[in-house]
Design an enzyme around this catalytic site. Structure first.
Site, mmCIF file in Angstrom:
data_model
loop_
_atom_site.group_PDB
_atom_site.id
_atom_site.type_symbol
_atom_site.label_atom_id
_atom_site.label_comp_id
_atom_site.label_asym_id
_atom_site.label_seq_id
_atom_site.Cartn_x
_atom_site.Cartn_y
_atom_site.Cartn_z
ATOM 1 N NE ARG A 45 -2.207 1.888 3.262
ATOM 2 C CZ ARG A 45 -2.205 1.599 4.564
ATOM 3 N NH1 ARG A 45 -2.943 0.599 5.025
ATOM 4 N NH2 ARG A 45 -1.474 2.297 5.399
ATOM 5 C CB SER A 102 -4.282 -2.508 8.080
ATOM 6 O OG SER A 102 -3.824 -1.195 8.278
ATOM 7 C CG ASN A 160 2.317 0.918 4.553
ATOM 8 O OD1 ASN A 160 2.814 1.121 5.657
ATOM 9 N ND2 ASN A 160 1.551 1.819 3.936
ATOM 10 C CD GLU A 219 8.578 0.313 8.049
ATOM 11 O OE1 GLU A 219 7.431 0.546 7.676
ATOM 12 O OE2 GLU A 219 9.574 0.859 7.549
ATOM 13 N N GLY A 220 5.956 1.498 11.688
ATOM 14 C CA GLY A 220 4.884 1.387 12.678
ATOM 15 C C GLY A 220 4.150 2.662 12.999
ATOM 16 C CD GLU A 232 3.899 4.659 6.456
ATOM 17 O OE1 GLU A 232 4.974 4.672 7.077
ATOM 18 O OE2 GLU A 232 2.835 4.267 6.963
ATOM 19 N NE ARG A 245 -4.500 5.240 7.077
ATOM 20 C CZ ARG A 245 -3.354 4.768 7.564
ATOM 21 N NH1 ARG A 245 -3.333 4.145 8.729
ATOM 22 N NH2 ARG A 245 -2.234 4.910 6.887
ATOM 23 C CE LYS A 276 8.370 6.034 8.708
ATOM 24 N NZ LYS A 276 8.284 4.979 9.765
ATOM 25 C CE LYS A 323 6.907 10.849 7.970
ATOM 26 N NZ LYS A 323 6.272 9.982 6.969
#
Lengths: 515, 515
Positions: B134, B163, B158, B402-403, B156, B489, B336, B398
């Site tokens: 994604r 999800s 993924n 990840e996460g 970013e 989102r 990243k 940043k």
């Protein structure tokens, strides 16, 4: 049937089997709207003031065993039942004779009848009627026979607000899904099989009924957008059951529908000059819809009429040119008194409405003997049976009113009648208890798993659209009629009340077995 | 775009409009599994110990406005992104050079790399890899231009556990349903139109990806039943998002799948002699499945590895002959640091992996400048920008891990760096802030309606199945690649963190407008 299988079915589950089965069941049910809003006893309304929480509808973990011949017979005779009850609804004179016996006893029936008479005086503006019926049965094993045969016996016939058509489709799909996942232990593989699991297409088939009425409706010349109006209770915990019909109506037939709380009927609808029912949604005051079909999911119980305005609302809808599902006459056709006079031994009435002898015989075979508690010969016999504790133990005493609840069972009947003035006895009928075979299942309710003996009730849906008689010598005609899927409702056998909505039972599906 | 429309959209709602819109939204969402398990802050787990409650997933009430050209470009370049990231994942030597820069800084990357090396020593047993990617973007309006142009800028990319593919399909269907109901006020009719509402087929298209891997897998000779294994967190509030993929996999492809909490991997799986991954469901200990595809919805964050056993589990899965979605190299390709070196101005890397100049130029146009905080020339420039409060205000700092979370924004950057030893600075990258156009919407979360300014993030899903290089001179080949729908989102613009699962945002869908 059951005696052969009861020992093994459903099987005990290991902890891991139970975890797998329930986690799949709980997720699938929410993902597919097999859900209800939580009861206040589970989640206090103050915790969820805007009502966004939902929970798995009470369901059985396994599909219940059901004799295949009974299941097929129930579905096969639904068209005959459609014919029977639509013929009764078309025979005002006959219904009047029934209703008159209840006038002094049952205020609700009296009010309904009065409403009908008021409309009749002005003349009905719509000669089409829609019935979304449900005929409820239990499997009966005659205990007096040495080698008991099994057959279906009717519990009641619903002509208004027949519920669970939406959830029934989902629960049969749930049980099939769990079967496909091998979530049922392999010891059930000789019982739970693809061909034994019965899918219910009730949501789709009932929506098709509403769509059929919608399309049969002849519009006024006003050229307004058309809609179906669901008259509902508010709040409604069982809302998803109804929503599935609305969604099918839109997705499969492109028919718009609105939900209108019964108590708000007069605020948002009015009658046009030709008694066209006009609905203006409160969210869109500049748009007025012409209502083709009024679908009652409220108004079936006296509790829905706390004020005089509620009777005005019923009158207003009945007067309108919209097709009613049901009309007041159809509503009254479903009263227990009608069921009773049809099922009184040697009654001439069944033949009157169902001249086809073969069909009538099959319908008759599903009647459990029902006696009036009046001064007829049958009534006198009934009084004797009901007041003697020995014979009373095979009977149930039922009020003639709709809505479930308040039944008096077996040995409780004689003392109950002792405390009731005899003038009130005719408000009740005496019905032979149906003796269902012993079965077991597990019910998930509010997250708790309850196992044990259960009683199953099969409901068969029927859709019927007919034209009322245009004169005293005509009988009208049926335009459409079909069997519309089924519901299985299952409750613990320690409770003798039915009705999942009332918090006593669970929705279920049929796993057919040889008798 | 937005400047023209922002004043009117979304419109204020009358009380009746809001009631109609929200009651339809709340019922539809539960009826269609657009749901989450309630947060402990909403319903205490002790009130629902068996976990049967669910609530509407956080959603926007209206579809958010999105520039049509940006939306189409995002979808159009997803195949190029699939190519790019699968090529990176196939280039172990290049990835090694990236990872080596992080070894002293990022324990998680170091552990992943070590796990890869351990498997490599033994030799990989599977040369197929699956990516369910994604690519996340925001719309950027360059504030320095007098007549600002809009374009997509990547937030970013993924490569693991992308999800919301399940819920995204549902929310776009919800907004279309509300539109079809006329639940949106008529003042929106020039904006919310059938052709403007974008349906996301992500659930179906991602499930098709898993099914494609499943079918490409070459079975062992053991002739066992096959399955896909979802490696999951436990408990998982966002379970319905994942379940929709499972249901599509079964319904549309007849492929069985199981959910296995990551922490239980070693208890229920083992490797056969040829490293075939064997899964024995705890509910059915006598049945063993051969796993074709391991789909990670866990294992992407250090939090998923509290014990050494968890690293053994990841190694065990990586070693196996199952197709991994993703492999460890693919997982690392999404770090990243990779995004940073691709987006460092004048980087030669993009061309290396995406030789097609036209495609590379379109991909490059979506990169926001990203600087390392190391000792390269670009790094030195970045340090200067980051420590000066004036220039820092256009940047975000940043962590390379990840996460999500832990980003440092604008004026907070200089004091943050002041308190961080310089040896730790290379664990961060400096990225030019994306400046999204001002938008407004309303978000329903836990039954509460929050209105205000919002920021939208577009995620475009991509499915890619490829064969790894069989020798040092080969580059492998892509077998299947497709764009797989989208996610929107949306979060309140007062919060600068993303991620609906973390409780900050809502799922949304795109209503396209001219730029």
């Amino acid at each position: 049937m059951a005696s052969k299988l009861l020992g093994n079915y459903p099987p005990e589950l290991s902890q891991e089997e139970e975890h797998y089965l329930l986690s799949n069941l709980k997720d699938w049910s929410i993902a597919h709207g097999l859900a209800v809003r939580p009861a206040p006893s589970f989640i206090q309304p103050s915790q969820d003031p805007s009502g966004v929480l939902a929970t798995t509808a009470p369901v059985t973990v396994f599909p219940s065993l059901f004799p295949g011949s009974c299941f097929k017979e129930g579905l096969a005779i639904q068209n005959a039942y459609n014919k029977l009850y639509s013929a009764i609804a078309r025979d005002e004179a006959w219904l009047q004779s029934i209703v008159e016996e209840l006038l002094g006893i049952d205020d609700f029936v009296a009010k309904l009848w009065q409403t009908h008479l008021t409309v009749k005086k002005q003349g009905y503006a719509q000669d089409l009627s829609l019935g979304l019926f449900r005929s409820d049965y239990m499997v009966h094993q005659d205990p007096s026979e040495a080698n008991p045969t099994t057959g279906l016996k009717q519990v009641e016939f619903n002509t208004i607000a027949s519920s669970f058509g939406g959830l029934s489709s989902q629960v049969s799909a749930l049980h099939r899904f769990l079967f496909e996942l091998d979530a049922y232990p392999s010891s059930t593989s000789s019982i739970i099989k693809t061909e034994a699991l019965q899918q219910s297409r009730s949501a789709s088939l009932l929506a098709k009924g509403l769509a059929t009425a919608h399309k049969a409706y002849v519009s006024s010349s006003a050229n307004l957008p058309l809609c179906v109006l669901f008259i509902v209770q508010d709040p409604e915990r069982n809302v998803f059951d109804q929503r599935h019909l609305e969604y099918a109506l839109l997705a499969e037939h492109r028919v718009r529908s609105f939900r209108l709380p019964f108590g708000e009927t007069l605020s948002h609808t009015r009658l046009g000059s030709d008694r066209t029912l006009l609905y203006t949604p409160p969210n869109s005051p500049s748009t007025t819809y012409e209502v083709t079909t009024v679908y009652f999911r409220a108004g079936y119980s006296p509790d829905d009429y706390p004020n005089d305005d509620d009777w005005s609302a019923r009158l207003h809808l009945e007067k309108s040119r919209a097709i009613k599902c049901p009309s007041i006459l159809t509503h009254l056709a479903g009263s227990k008194k009608v069921q009773q006079v049809l099922a009184t031994p040697h009654s001439p009435h069944l033949k009157r409405f169902l001249p086809d002898e073969k069909a009538a015989a099959r319908v008759l075979a599903t009647f459990a003997p029902i006696y009036p508690l009046d001064n007829t010969q049958a009534g006198k016999e009934a009084r004797k049976l009901a007041t003697d504790p020995a014979s009373a133990s095979r009977y149930v005493l039922k009020p003639q009113r709709e809505g479930g609840g308040n039944n008096i069972y077996r040995k409780a009947i004689p003392p109950f009648l002792e405390n009731l003035p005899e003038t009130h006895w005719p408000a009740y009928v005496l019905m032979e208890m149906i003796e269902p075979p012993p079965l077991r299942n597990a019910i998930l309710r509010n997250g708790e798993l309850q196992r044990g003996g259960v009683i199953c009730e099969l409901g068969v849906y029927g859709v019927c659209l007919w034209r009322d008689a245009s004169g005293p010598e005509q009988k009208g005609e049926i335009l459409e009629s079909w069997e519309a899927g089924y519901l299985l409702r299952t409750k613990g056998d320690q409770s003798e009340e039915g009705g999942v909505a009332a918090g006593f039972g669970a929705v279920d599906s049929c796993c057919l077995v040889d008798d």
